[in-house]
Write a protein that holds these residues in place. Sequence first.
Motif, PDB file in Angstrom:
ATOM      1  N   ASP A   1       0.839  -1.195   0.000  1.00 34.80           N
ATOM      2  CA  ASP A   1       0.000   0.000   0.000  1.00 34.80           C
ATOM      3  C   ASP A   1       0.875   1.245   0.000  1.00 34.80           C
ATOM      4  OD1 ASP A   1      -2.357  -1.465   0.097  1.00 34.80           O
ATOM      5  OD2 ASP A   1      -2.340  -1.541   2.292  1.00 34.80           O
ATOM      6  N   PRO A   2       0.407   2.320  -0.643  1.00 35.37           N
ATOM      7  CA  PRO A   2       1.192   3.566  -0.676  1.00 35.37           C
ATOM      8  C   PRO A   2       1.511   4.082   0.730  1.00 35.37           C
ATOM      9  CG  PRO A   2      -0.629   3.652  -2.240  1.00 35.37           C
ATOM     10  CD  PRO A   2      -0.837   2.427  -1.416  1.00 35.37           C
ATOM     11  N   ALA A   3       2.731   4.501   0.934  1.00 36.52           N
ATOM     12  CA  ALA A   3       3.184   5.131   2.181  1.00 36.52           C
ATOM     13  C   ALA A   3       3.000   4.254   3.416  1.00 36.52           C
ATOM     14  CB  ALA A   3       2.464   6.462   2.392  1.00 36.52           C
ATOM     15  N   CYS A   4       2.926   2.923   3.250  1.00 39.59           N
ATOM     16  CA  CYS A   4       2.731   2.050   4.410  1.00 39.59           C
ATOM     17  C   CYS A   4       4.041   1.878   5.181  1.00 39.59           C
ATOM     18  CB  CYS A   4       2.185   0.689   3.980  1.00 39.59           C
ATOM     19  SG  CYS A   4       3.433  -0.463   3.355  1.00 39.59           S
ATOM     20  N   GLN A   5       3.934   1.291   6.350  1.00 39.70           N
ATOM     21  CA  GLN A   5       5.113   0.962   7.129  1.00 39.70           C
ATOM     22  C   GLN A   5       5.758  -0.311   6.591  1.00 39.70           C
ATOM     23  OE1 GLN A   5       3.494   0.694  11.148  1.00 39.70           O
ATOM     24  NE2 GLN A   5       4.497   2.618  11.690  1.00 39.70           N
ATOM     25  N   VAL A   6       7.063  -0.440   6.785  1.00 44.30           N
ATOM     26  CA  VAL A   6       7.789  -1.669   6.507  1.00 44.30           C
ATOM     27  C   VAL A   6       8.593  -1.982   7.773  1.00 44.30           C
ATOM     28  CG1 VAL A   6       9.469  -2.852   5.062  1.00 44.30           C
ATOM     29  CG2 VAL A   6       7.970  -1.109   4.059  1.00 44.30           C
ATOM     30  N   ALA A   7       8.309  -3.126   8.394  1.00 41.63           N
ATOM     31  CA  ALA A   7       8.938  -3.492   9.662  1.00 41.63           C
ATOM     32  C   ALA A   7      10.337  -4.070   9.425  1.00 41.63           C
ATOM     33  CB  ALA A   7       8.070  -4.490  10.409  1.00 41.63           C
ATOM     34  N   ILE A   8      11.265  -3.764  10.334  1.00 41.21           N
ATOM     35  CA  ILE A   8      12.658  -4.202  10.220  1.00 41.21           C
ATOM     36  C   ILE A   8      13.120  -4.752  11.562  1.00 41.21           C
ATOM     37  CG2 ILE A   8      15.018  -3.527   9.592  1.00 41.21           C
ATOM     38  CD1 ILE A   8      13.743  -0.906   8.482  1.00 41.21           C
ATOM     39  N   ALA A   9      13.898  -5.830  11.522  1.00 37.28           N
ATOM     40  CA  ALA A   9      14.536  -6.364  12.729  1.00 37.28           C
ATOM     41  C   ALA A   9      15.888  -6.944  12.342  1.00 37.28           C
ATOM     42  CB  ALA A   9      13.664  -7.423  13.390  1.00 37.28           C
ATOM     43  N   GLY A  10      16.707  -7.245  13.346  1.00 36.72           N
ATOM     44  CA  GLY A  10      18.018  -7.812  13.073  1.00 36.72           C
ATOM     45  C   GLY A  10      18.457  -8.785  14.144  1.00 36.72           C
ATOM     46  N   ASP A  11      19.466  -9.599  13.821  1.00 35.43           N
ATOM     47  CA  ASP A  11      20.008 -10.521  14.816  1.00 35.43           C
ATOM     48  C   ASP A  11      21.162  -9.849  15.557  1.00 35.43           C
ATOM     49  OD1 ASP A  11      22.269 -10.689  13.196  1.00 35.43           O
ATOM     50  OD2 ASP A  11      21.854 -12.723  12.485  1.00 35.43           O
ATOM     51  N   LEU A  12      21.955 -10.627  16.302  1.00 39.40           N
ATOM     52  CA  LEU A  12      22.971 -10.065  17.187  1.00 39.40           C
ATOM     53  C   LEU A  12      24.368  -9.998  16.567  1.00 39.40           C
ATOM     54  CD1 LEU A  12      21.887 -11.740  20.560  1.00 39.40           C
ATOM     55  CD2 LEU A  12      21.307  -9.468  19.679  1.00 39.40           C
ATOM     56  N   ARG A  13      24.482 -10.150  15.268  1.00 39.70           N
ATOM     57  CA  ARG A  13      25.782 -10.020  14.609  1.00 39.70           C
ATOM     58  C   ARG A  13      26.265  -8.567  14.669  1.00 39.70           C
ATOM     59  NH1 ARG A  13      26.457 -14.366  10.890  1.00 39.70           N
ATOM     60  NH2 ARG A  13      24.679 -15.752  11.165  1.00 39.70           N
ATOM     61  N   PRO A  14      27.564  -8.350  14.719  1.00 34.63           N
ATOM     62  CA  PRO A  14      28.083  -6.975  14.758  1.00 34.63           C
ATOM     63  C   PRO A  14      27.665  -6.127  13.559  1.00 34.63           C
ATOM     64  CG  PRO A  14      29.805  -8.548  15.357  1.00 34.63           C
ATOM     65  CD  PRO A  14      28.632  -9.357  14.874  1.00 34.63           C
ATOM     66  N   SER A  15      27.501  -6.746  12.401  1.00 35.60           N
ATOM     67  CA  SER A  15      27.166  -5.987  11.190  1.00 35.60           C
ATOM     68  C   SER A  15      25.675  -5.717  11.026  1.00 35.60           C
ATOM     69  CB  SER A  15      27.680  -6.729   9.951  1.00 35.60           C
ATOM     70  OG  SER A  15      27.103  -8.030   9.870  1.00 35.60           O
ATOM     71  N   SER A  16      24.833  -6.342  11.843  1.00 32.96           N
ATOM     72  CA  SER A  16      23.389  -6.231  11.628  1.00 32.96           C
ATOM     73  C   SER A  16      22.823  -4.823  11.820  1.00 32.96           C
ATOM     74  CB  SER A  16      22.641  -7.232  12.515  1.00 32.96           C
ATOM     75  OG  SER A  16      22.863  -8.555  12.059  1.00 32.96           O
ATOM     76  N   PRO A  17      23.233  -4.057  12.853  1.00 26.22           N
ATOM     77  CA  PRO A  17      22.692  -2.693  12.986  1.00 26.22           C
ATOM     78  C   PRO A  17      22.982  -1.819  11.763  1.00 26.22           C
ATOM     79  CG  PRO A  17      23.683  -3.387  15.050  1.00 26.22           C
ATOM     80  CD  PRO A  17      24.051  -4.428  14.030  1.00 26.22           C
ATOM     81  N   ARG A  18      24.188  -1.917  11.221  1.00 27.11           N
ATOM     82  CA  ARG A  18      24.518  -1.121  10.032  1.00 27.11           C
ATOM     83  C   ARG A  18      23.646  -1.499   8.852  1.00 27.11           C
ATOM     84  NH1 ARG A  18      27.021  -2.308   5.582  1.00 27.11           N
ATOM     85  NH2 ARG A  18      28.012  -4.216   6.354  1.00 27.11           N
ATOM     86  N   ILE A  19      23.448  -2.797   8.652  1.00 30.52           N
ATOM     87  CA  ILE A  19      22.643  -3.245   7.519  1.00 30.52           C
ATOM     88  C   ILE A  19      21.181  -2.857   7.728  1.00 30.52           C
ATOM     89  CG2 ILE A  19      21.852  -5.279   6.250  1.00 30.52           C
ATOM     90  CD1 ILE A  19      24.603  -6.533   6.821  1.00 30.52           C
ATOM     91  N   CYS A  20      20.689  -2.948   8.971  1.00 25.44           N
ATOM     92  CA  CYS A  20      19.323  -2.492   9.261  1.00 25.44           C
ATOM     93  C   CYS A  20      19.157  -1.017   8.882  1.00 25.44           C
ATOM     94  CB  CYS A  20      18.996  -2.681  10.739  1.00 25.44           C
ATOM     95  SG  CYS A  20      18.614  -4.376  11.227  1.00 25.44           S
ATOM     96  N   ALA A  21      20.183  -0.205   9.155  1.00 27.53           N
ATOM     97  CA  ALA A  21      20.122   1.216   8.822  1.00 27.53           C
ATOM     98  C   ALA A  21      20.065   1.427   7.312  1.00 27.53           C
ATOM     99  CB  ALA A  21      21.328   1.940   9.420  1.00 27.53           C
ATOM    100  N   ALA A  22      20.835   0.639   6.560  1.00 30.58           N
ATOM    101  CA  ALA A  22      20.813   0.746   5.102  1.00 30.58           C
ATOM    102  C   ALA A  22      19.443   0.365   4.553  1.00 30.58           C
ATOM    103  CB  ALA A  22      21.901  -0.142   4.500  1.00 30.58           C
ATOM    104  N   VAL A  23      18.844  -0.682   5.134  1.00 32.55           N
ATOM    105  CA  VAL A  23      17.499  -1.109   4.735  1.00 32.55           C
ATOM    106  C   VAL A  23      16.487  -0.006   5.041  1.00 32.55           C
ATOM    107  CG1 VAL A  23      15.639  -2.737   5.293  1.00 32.55           C
ATOM    108  CG2 VAL A  23      17.978  -3.573   4.967  1.00 32.55           C
ATOM    109  N   ALA A  24      16.589   0.588   6.240  1.00 34.47           N
ATOM    110  CA  ALA A  24      15.652   1.645   6.639  1.00 34.47           C
ATOM    111  C   ALA A  24      15.752   2.861   5.721  1.00 34.47           C
ATOM    112  CB  ALA A  24      15.916   2.046   8.081  1.00 34.47           C
ATOM    113  N   LYS A  25      16.983   3.235   5.363  1.00 31.72           N
ATOM    114  CA  LYS A  25      17.189   4.376   4.469  1.00 31.72           C
ATOM    115  C   LYS A  25      16.545   4.117   3.108  1.00 31.72           C
ATOM    116  CE  LYS A  25      19.068   8.166   2.770  1.00 31.72           C
ATOM    117  NZ  LYS A  25      18.382   9.473   2.979  1.00 31.72           N
TER     118      LYS A  25
END
Length: 496
Positions: A53-77
């Motif tokens: 749907d237009p302008a809907c939310q997209v949910a994001i989560a990550g595991d405990l790997r050191p690289s996961s927060p950075r990749i989550c940020a790239a996905v969010a952007k």
Amino acid sequence: MTKIYNIEELMELSGVKFGTSGARGLADKMTDEVCYAYTVAFLQHLEESNNIDPACQVAIAGDLRPSSPRICAAVAKAIEDKGYSPLYCGEIPAPAIAYYGILNSIPSVMVTGSHIPDDRNGIKYNTPVGEILKEDEQGIRRQNVSIPEGLCKENGFFSTAYELEKPYQAAEDIYIQRYTDFYDEQALAGLNLGVYEHSAVGRDTLKRIYSALGANVRGLGRSTKFIPVDTEAIRPEDCELALDWCKNGGYDALLSTDGDSDRPLISDEKGHWLRGDVAGILTAQHLGADVVATPVSCNSAVELCQSFKKVSRTQIGSPYVIASMKEASASGGKMVVGYEANGGFLTNSALVEEGKALAALPTRDAVILHISILLEAKKRGLSVSGLVKTLPERYTISNRIKEFPTEQSKAKLATFVESKFADNANKIEAVFGELCGAVEAIDTTDGIRISFENLEIIHLRPSGNAPELRCYNEASSEKRALELNELCIEIMSDWR
């Protein structure tokens, strides 16, 4: 100048490719630019298929790997730049983020490499109705994606860091309530359970659920460093830990998962981890399934136990199991479930008891398997080991050779199936004949599954998500299955 990437070409260029569980690759190759591009392609595919749907939310989560927060940020952007609202839900299990998406009819993304080492990572994409299937993957791969000028530096990482918002806690809470609202608060009362925490993202989630259902729960083996626990090829040190914990702790069972907590581990009271394809049968029996979808690699006790009206064999990978479940439900299946050799258990039908319904969750889920086996053993007045003994005696063992390139695996296995059956059987017997004797059948649904006249099985296939060559063996005793697996791995090690 704006960059245009074709995703198919970018996969080859970056080495970050789609397998049976989403896109995976070395963490340093999963640059912000690559992860951004893949996520834009995912959203474009949903737009093309009218599945967002237009302008809907997209949910994001990550595991405990050191690289996961950075990749989550790239996905969010990427989500934000496409005009949607990223909803970061923190470090929670893969089935929790998928379930939240399904409940709210929105896409979701899980950043995880599952069981593979922490120098690698991955991204799992979910549509508003569940995991992407193979046709979705093809739709993503053919996308052309524009990367805004100045977004990334020459090395592929963002020019300006993108900050994630504070995690939205409700997604995990809703997943926990899925079970605590359905099952009685004393459902697991009287059970002494150990949760092997290691670096599983759902380690605290599991403890909250099982404690809420009345069990006495204790956390074990928590780690601040990522540990690549593979539920399909359990490490010797994890076997030793389980035996020691049960010997000294008096546990009815040990419970655990892989890194993103979608694939379960469960042990008996002695500390012996159950094979995922054995645990899957027991779970399907408890849920009263009439149709079971399971890959060709799984234990043949599922047919021999005669508990199910239909067993559908698939290629390995949850997308194939899901597709088979959907087909079964469309054909009139009443309680349709699926499971994999790694223990991942999926449901395509709601479980209804005493006026309450546990909604279908057509993605790998560890919790439903844990609870089902514990409740079934409790109902029958058996230990977990006693429950396992109710199944036909067929034993499966699997292992893999690491750092075995996928193309090399495919080329080697192709030599065994490049001519007529008699010639193929002769080639196989020349390699494995001293172990198992004459070949009875060859199944190429996924890799090569060889059935021998002595009723033993050797199944070889390239991993779908890592440079590994996997070997599965089945025999009438655990000792023989283990021996056969070790001998096969020894033979295969000379193929590199």
